[in-house]
Write an enzyme that holds these catalytic residues in place. Structure first.
Site, PDB file in Angstrom:
ATOM      1  N   LYS B  79       0.850  -1.200   0.000  1.00  0.00           N
ATOM      2  CA  LYS B  79       0.000   0.000   0.000  1.00  0.00           C
ATOM      3  C   LYS B  79       0.883   1.246   0.000  1.00  0.00           C
ATOM      4  O   LYS B  79       1.926   1.271   0.655  1.00  0.00           O
ATOM      5  CB  LYS B  79      -0.903  -0.033   1.234  1.00  0.00           C
ATOM      6  N   SER B 154      -9.585   1.874   2.730  1.00  0.00           N
ATOM      7  CA  SER B 154      -8.743   2.614   1.820  1.00  0.00           C
ATOM      8  C   SER B 154      -7.701   1.761   1.089  1.00  0.00           C
ATOM      9  O   SER B 154      -7.118   2.220   0.117  1.00  0.00           O
ATOM     10  CB  SER B 154      -8.025   3.716   2.594  1.00  0.00           C
ATOM     11  N   SER B 178      -9.803  -0.255   6.917  1.00  0.00           N
ATOM     12  CA  SER B 178      -9.176  -0.086   5.599  1.00  0.00           C
ATOM     13  C   SER B 178      -8.559  -1.332   4.996  1.00  0.00           C
ATOM     14  O   SER B 178      -8.258  -1.361   3.803  1.00  0.00           O
ATOM     15  CB  SER B 178      -8.129   1.021   5.651  1.00  0.00           C
TER      16      SER B 178
END
Ligand SMILES: [Zn+2]
Lengths: 491, 485
Positions: B79, B154, B178
């Site tokens: 990420k 996210s 997330s």
């Protein structure tokens, strides 16, 4: 105090002293070297102290120990558990735009609370209470080409960012700038003795002062970088506020900047309203537990502090308390005194010479005692020259003054300037004859009144620029007065 | 054979046995990226040459008979809020669109030490603020199950990359769901570890006291392997727990007989999509069939979790994101003013709408006079919620609940309505407030859209939730279903 008796003005002074813990090898939250003095800008940095995203602070435990030593020395009670808080505000010197600091509200506990410092002001004891002591990180150092107001740009040096800083806050217990000065002197001596801050504290100890007069609004003075300036800034501020009140004005709560160059305080006129730092607990650090055992371990390793040293000076060296106070007002001087005493066992004389001449000359040059270059060996050499009759006390004063100003050792000054004492009776006798010829009236007076002999001795001294041995000169003149009794005066 | 479709545990065996090379695996992955990335937009950056070089190095080591790590030769997508030394780390923001960190996150170092190969950085909501990946400066990632829908967020890029076989493993971060939300929306496995189990060093902070980096994978065993690689104490993170390395795959055996499973009724209240509810309840009966004892339980205060979570997260964020001023790194606005004006211009132009909204709200909540009313009160509620979980988890080994109360929604459908957006976090944020671990595992499909089952454990109870999730997965095999892209 030159202005007025300040009790009448109801002056209340509190200080906020920031001390860099420069004896630490590394910064407060990263492993960068904390010893940034003299280093090229921005060479002692890492992602942590530059505030790079994703980095986390790790507390330097040694910094906590050094802070604990200060707390113990100032009789402040150490919190069994302390917390770090974020103090949020935007400024170019803050890499993260918040400072990791401590807070005594919102459930926070700083390193320590309470305490006091006792010191002496012109022979009188004074006690100032400590409100709290906290650990925080130093912001970066800003430099402005030219002056702060006219500079076209600002340079930021992050070498200083993250250095461990101790904030010591006093209660508003001081009533004169003098007291503030002596408080700082005592505090400095304590810090020097603890060894937590470098001997030359230039810039490693910064001070903000707050002052109110006659119950008026509290004015903060920031940016004071030396002790002497603390006294000057406060004197200036008392004068300014007094005049303001006399003209029917009202002091307003504000922050003023000490302008070192102009030696005045100026209103900062920051648009900032009542500053709101939005303190909240630093989520990246855990509460720091300070168990009793840790405190006692640190306490057991505390070095001798100025008060204890003062008592020891009185008992070991047999000097008066006043002398002991002056000598322990700085670690450098106290060390110097003890070194001298090791080399020459005449503590009283050493103490006198340090206090009257050495310190006075240092003060007059505007130097800091830590900057003096004279060594104990050199100093003792000079005292021995006096005791051996090689130079007079008067010459010695001159020599010392010259030595401190130029950095030349006293013996070199004596040799370079031909200041060795004249004890040769023949030389003095010739000079006395000259004086007798020049001042016949005085010679006659001296025959009648022994007190007038001093004038003749003084004239011989003058001719030798003080180098003539006063005892020998006295003897020579007295015997000449006896000899010449029969000779009628020419006048 | 499409090596990129296999799992980590399958591939590691093959690479070590030299039936395939790490280089081939990486090649397959990049072939797939070239194929589908234009449709999915899972990555912000990829490092093909570097990855191939590292893969060849692993292959050389294996050929020389040297020991290689747990993840030898396995492609891992990271990420983009996790720092990778010398490689762009943008947090999905214009603000860091040019930021190249001078250091790597601890988890990245650990993955590399275990032989894992970082293939690229995945798309995400800007600064991890969102649950749809729509707030990314680099455009929305699309859900591989339906390209018109969001992948969740996210960590939407990481989840979508797994679903579309553009990677084998992925890292996400979970502040309020997330990892689990996109795992649920994309039908992959994602685990939010106990607070303190995985080092946060190198994770660009959104809300420090809530978030953890966690593993995302195509099945539970892979998830356990990646967790094994990244978990453990890190002296660089003061909030990291003093725990020694542990092999999380060791507990996984498919046997959940007599495991006590609690079903907290509040997670099945109003707002939950009936179709999701049905899937999750059928998952509960499957667990019972497998020998677990299921019982109803309660987590009170659930109606307060969303405001509590957002108060804490936004407050911390307002301070964390203060450092982005353009002075030392990142984007700087063109502006001739003084520092104050430059900071303002940089932050006005560098941050997106949602980030600004959260900074403003957080700044407000921490302001003098409001601190007690908002931040401090939120901390108190947080303590109560934590206690609720402790109580429930004293009676049950794990709790199960829906991961998301709804199915993946259409891109652009909710983004203009922040409150609705925030309310979707109701089932995930309580876990972050409590600090306990939770895993989302695929639990079926409704109209071709995935549903996720959340298995929540007690502090450092990762083993138990992995065990339950694995048993469920092995029985249902939802993990094997792949979308057509
Ligand atoms: Zn540093």
């Amino acid at each position: 105090m030159p202005i007025e008796r300040s009790e009448e003005l109801g002056v209340k002074i509190g200080l906020e002293v920031h001390v860099q813990l420069t004896a630490l090898k590394t910064k407060l939250f990263c492993s960068c070297s904390a010893n940034y003095r003299g280093m090229p800008p921005n060479t002692l940095t890492c992602p942590i102290c530059l505030g790079h995203p994703g980095t986390l602070p790790v507390l330097n435990r040694k910094a906590v120990e050094h802070a604990m030593m200060v707390a113990l020395a100032l009789n402040s009670s150490i919190s069994p558990q302390m917390f770090f808080f974020r103090k949020n505000y935007f400024y170019v010197d803050l890499p993260k735009n918040f400072q990791i600091s401590q807070y005594d509200k919102a459930g926070g506990a700083p390193l320590s609370t309470g305490g006091w410092v006792e010191f002496s002001v012109n022979g009188e004891r004074k006690k100032v209470r400590i409100r709290r002591i906290q650990l925080e990180e130093d912001p970066a150092r800003l430099t402005y080409p030219g002056t702060i107001t006219s500079a076209p740009y600002t340079l930021v040096d992050f070498n200083r960012a993250g250095v461990a800083l101790l904030e010591i806050v006093t209660e508003p217990d001081m009533e004169t700038p003098e007291e503030a000065y002596f408080f700082l002197q005592k505090l400095r001596s304590i810090l020097e003795h603890l060894g937590v801050s470098s001997e030359n504290m230039q810039g490693s100890m910064r001070c903000d002062a707050n002052i109110s007069i006659m119950g008026g609004a509290r004015v903060e003075i920031k940016n004071i970088s030396s002790f002497r300036d603390v006294r000057r800034a406060l004197q200036y501020e008392i004068m300014r506020q007094k005049q303001l009140l006399r003209r029917g004005g009202v002091t307003k709560q504000e922050t003023r900047h000490w302008d070192e160059d102009r030696q005045i305080t100026v209103s900062l006129r920051v648009k900032e309203t009542e500053s709101d730092y939005r303190y909240f607990p630093e989520p990246d650090l855990v509460p720091v537990k300070i168990p009793e055992e840790w405190v006692s371990k640190v306490a057991s390793q505390m070095p001798e502090l100025p008060d204890a040293r003062k008592e020891r000076f009185i008992s070991d060296y047999g000097i008066p308390e006043y002398d002991a106070i002056v000598l322990t007002s700085s670690k450098k001087i106290a060390d110097f005194f003890e070194e001298c005493c090791k080399l020459y066992s005449n503590p009283k004389k050493i103490a006198n010479w340090i206090m009257s001449d050495l310190l006075r000359n240092i003060n007059e040059t505007g130097m800091d005692v830590t900057e003096m270059s004279i060594t104990a060996e050199q100093f003792i050499e000079m005292i021995k020259m006096i005791d051996e009759g090689l130079i007079s006390g008067k010459i010695a004063k001159r020599v010392l003054r010259e030595s401190i100003r130029t950095g030349r050792p006293p013996r070199i000054v004596v040799e370079d300037e031909g200041l060795l004492k004249i004890s040769d009776e023949n030389v003095i006798s010739k000079l006395a004859d000259e004086v007798f010829r020049e001042f016949p009236k005085a010679v006659e007076d001296a025959r009648r009144d022994r007190k007038a002999v001093n004038f003749l001795v003084g004239q011989v001294m003058k001719k030798t620029r003080g180098r003539a041995d006063p005892d020998v000169t006295n003897k020579v003149i007295l015997s000449k007065l006896e000899e010449n009794r029969a000779i009628p005066s020419r006048s | 054979m499409h090596l990129n479709r296999l799992t980590c545990h399958e591939l590691v065996e093959m690479i070590k046995a030299q039936t395939v090379t790490a280089e081939e695996v990486v090649e397959h992955v990049f072939r797939r990226i070239d194929e589908v990335e234009s449709k999915i937009n899972a990555f912000i950056s990829t490092f093909k040459e570097d990855a191939l070089e590292k893969a060849r190095e692993i292959d050389r080591k294996i050929r020389r008979g040297e020991s290689v790590g747990l993840l030898a030769g396995i492609p891992v997508a990271v990420k983009d809020n996790i720092c990778t030394r010398g490689k762009l780390t943008t947090c999905g923001s214009k603000m860091l669109s040019n930021y190249i960190p001078p250091y790597s996150a601890t988890v990245v170092e650990k993955i590399e030490a275990a032989g894992g190969i970082i293939i690229g950085k995945t798309n995400m909501d800007e600064f991890a603020m969102g649950n749809s990946t729509e707030t990314s400066f680099f455009g929305c990632t699309r859900n591989p199950w339906d390209l018109t829908r969001v992948p969740g967020g996210s960590s939407g890029g990481s989840a979508a990359a797994l679903t579309s076989d553009e990677t084998v493993l992925a890292l996400g971060s979970d502040t309020g769901g997330s990892i689990r939300c996109p795992a649920s929306f994309c039908s992959v496995v994602g685990l939010k570890p106990t607070y303190g189990l995985v080092s946060r060093y190198g994770l660009v902070a959104y809300a420090n006291s809530l978030e953890q980096i966690g593993p995302m994978a195509k099945d539970v065993l892979d998830c356990a392997m990646l967790l094994t690689a990244i978990a453990g104490h890190d002296p660089r993170d003061s909030t990291s727990a003093p725990r020694s390395p542990y092999d999380y795959t060791s507990a996984i055996n498919g046997d959940i007989k007599n495991v006590k499973v609690g079903v907290p009724r509040e997670f099945f209240a109003a707002g939950l999509d009936e179709r999701v509810e049905k899937s999750v309840l059928s998952a509960v009966s499957i667990l019972e069939d497998l020998g677990a004892t299921c019982g109803e339980t309660s987590i009170s205060y659930l109606e307060y979790v969303v405001p509590t979570y957002y108060l804490i997260a936004m407050s911390e964020a307002s301070s964390n994101l203060a450092r982005f001023d353009g002075l030392r790194y990142g984007f700087t606005a063109k502006c001739d003013g003084d520092w104050n004006e430059v900071f303002s211009a940089t932050r006005s132009e560098g941050f997106g709408e949602e980030v600004k909204r959260r900074i403003l709200l957080g700044t407000f909540a921490l302001s003098a006079g409001y601190y007690d009313k908002y931040y401090l009160k939120a901390l108190k509620v947080r303590t109560l919620i934590k206690r609720e979980f402790e109580k429930a988890l004293a009676k049950f080994d794990v709790l199960v609940a829906p991961t998301m109360p709804i199915l993946p929604f259409k891109i652009g459908e909710i983004i203009e309505d922040p409150l609705t957006m925030y309310m979707m976090d109701i089932d995930t944020v309580p876990v972050n407030l409590a600090g306990v671990p939770s895993i989302s595992v695929p639990c079926g499909f409704v109209d071709g859209l995935p549903v996720g089952l959340q298995v929540i454990g007690g502090f450092f109870g990762e083993e138990k939730i992995l065990k339950v999730a694995y048993a469920f997965q092995e029985h249902t095999k939802f993990n094997l279903k792949k979308p057509e892209i």
